[in-house]
Write an enzyme that holds these catalytic residues in place. Structure first.
Site: not given
Length: 497
Positions: A51, A107-108, A168-169, A223
């Site tokens: 990503d 993570f993103s 997340r993200d 996501e």
């Protein structure tokens, strides 16, 4: 710090950091010239990438952070790689910017420029907001005082605590009307987006949730959200991007969008026949936009699909980004759609157009495959009958695109004849269909061909289809049958030349 120069692609390598990728073990005359290595798309010099993250524009420079494994060519040990560009085409790769800590992998997420010093680290400080992924997925921040080269974590991370893997993200932007930072968080398998607000990037309040039933996709993973504003006909419209995996347009990964309104707390989608797709191909996922770009909405996606991402035949790198696109709202049959034409900066590396006298059913060579590393084909095809477009090479590897005029549909056939395909049983998709998204009697089709990808756009990005392909050599010939057409082709210079 040492700097290695690979055919005008600058890779800055910190020899004292064992986690940072080195290219010293890869001969310079081979780097960026390997089989299938994209010549007009960003790729890391080596190792795994997925990503795009932390995309922010500041002082004339586009910063691209990305999910990166500094240690191997497979997913794992997720960190933030870093590259910069002044023209969205040529990229300088920097040392890894953020690596895992006791809270887990990185993570993103996103990055912002803190113009008003809301976080207390100084005016115009770059601040990264990301998911710390360990025993749970929690949100953290880190700040940089050297243009994103290194980051210092906030001592009281996580800024949003959590006890599961369903958050997340984070995508963050400043909402001027409510004078606060807005964060969108994906809920993964809970299939929703959380919206949070903060005055200082450290203390956050949950404002709302957005969910939308998708009857044909009852169990998918949401996501990489991005909530974007557009000025359209004197009014502000909002678009929410959501990447889904599985449950994409065909199989595996894909990116859908919702159009609606946002009041500083809640996003409400218009009544439409969702999902709407930003790309109808197999290989455009997790895309988001650069922040701090004024009125421009510049988008970049990961050019791969989780169905086969770890198996694509790339070495010593794995995965590329799409060509950057400039998102725009346009009307089609009285409704707004999100268009994604390639950014105007492509003109800076494009050569002169060559016009060809198109004859139906004839095959003609359109580039010199030995010297031309990438190119753009522009076709104008009448929609009074069906047509077949074939890109091929000397080994008769071919990609076939069919135009169904009466149903206003385009179909790409990606099969064993396209090139290498045996690396995954999920890769071959014999028919990839997409609406033409045009009201005209003539279709304008732009096809961007690189060493291992074909991006097909109709009517200035009203329809986009991005697909990986792996021919033994670039397709250098074209044939068109069916309706009357005109065609011109221009080589695009390698960004490593």
């Amino acid at each position: 710090m040492s700097t290695s120069l690979g055919r005008r692609c600058i890779v800055i390598n910190d020899q004292n950091n064992k986690e940072n990728p080195s290219i010293d073990d890869h001969p310079s005359n081979e780097l960026f010239n390997e089989q299938f290595r994209p010549q007009i798309h960003f790729t890391p010099s080596k190792n795994w990438m997925n990503d795009p993250n932390g995309m922010v524009y500041v002082d004339g420079t586009y910063h691209l952070f990305f999910q990166y494994n500094p240690e191997a060519n497979v997913w794992g040990n997720m960190s933030w790689g870093h590259a910069t560009s002044t023209d969205l085409m040529h990229w300088t790769e920097h040392p890894v910017a953020i690596t895992r800590d006791e809270l887990g992998d990185v993570f993103s997420g996103s990055a912002v420029i803190d113009k008003y010093n809301t976080a207390g680290y100084g005016n115009d400080t770059m601040i990264a907001i990301f998911t710390s992924a360990g025993s749970a997925q929690q949100q953290s921040i880190a700040y940089s005082i050297n243009n994103g080269l290194t980051f210092t974590r906030y001592e009281n991370n996580p800024i949003i605590k959590n006890d599961n893997d369903l958050q997340r993200d984070p995508k963050v932007f400043w909402h001027e009307e409510s004078k606060q930072w807005i964060m969108c968080l994906a809920q993964g398998w809970k299939m929703g987006i959380e919206i949070w607000g903060s005055s200082d990037l450290k203390n956050w309040n949950k404002l709302s949730e957005f969910k939308h039933d998708l009857p044909d996709r009852p169990k998918i993973q949401w996501e990489c959200p991005d909530l974007i504003s557009f000025e359209y006909n004197g009014k502000k419209k909002w678009v929410l991007l959501v990447s889904v995996n599985p449950g994409g347009y065909i199989i595996g990964s894909g990116t859908m969008y919702f159009i609606g309104d946002f009041d500083g707390k809640r996003f409400i989608a218009e009544e439409r026949n969702y999902p709407l797709w930003i790309d109808y191909g197999m290989d455009n996922y997790a895309g988001v936009t650069w922040g701090n770009t004024g009125d421009r909405r510049v988008f970049l996606g990961w050019m791969n699909n989780w169905e086969y991402a770890d198996k694509v035949p790339n070495s010593p790198w794995r995965s590329a980004m799409t060509l950057p696109r400039e998102l725009k709202l346009k009307e089609l049959n009285g409704e707004l759609i999100l268009c994604s034409p390639v950014v105007k900066e492509i003109e800076g590396i494009a050569k002169k157009w060559n016009k060809f006298e198109g004859v139906n059913d004839s095959k003609f060579r359109i580039i010199n495959g030995k010297t031309d590393k990438a190119y753009q084909v522009q076709l104008n095809i009448e929609l009074n009958k069906d047509s077949i477009i074939t890109l091929s090479n000397s080994k008769d590897e071919k990609l076939i695109i069919e135009i169904d005029a009466s149903n206003r549909k385009l179909t790409t056939h990606r099969d064993e004849k396209t090139g290498q395909s045996d690396f995954s049983d999920k890769y071959v998709i014999r028919s990839i269909d997409a609406p033409l998204n045009t009201e005209s009697s003539t279709l304008k089709l732009d096809v961007y061909v690189d060493q291992s990808s074909v991006e097909t756009l109709s009517d200035d990005g009203r329809m986009s289809m991005t697909n990986l392909v792996f021919p033994s050599s670039i397709y250098d010939s074209l044939s068109v049958s069916g309706a009357k057409y005109t065609v011109k082709v221009r080589p695009i210079k390698s960004i490593y030349a």
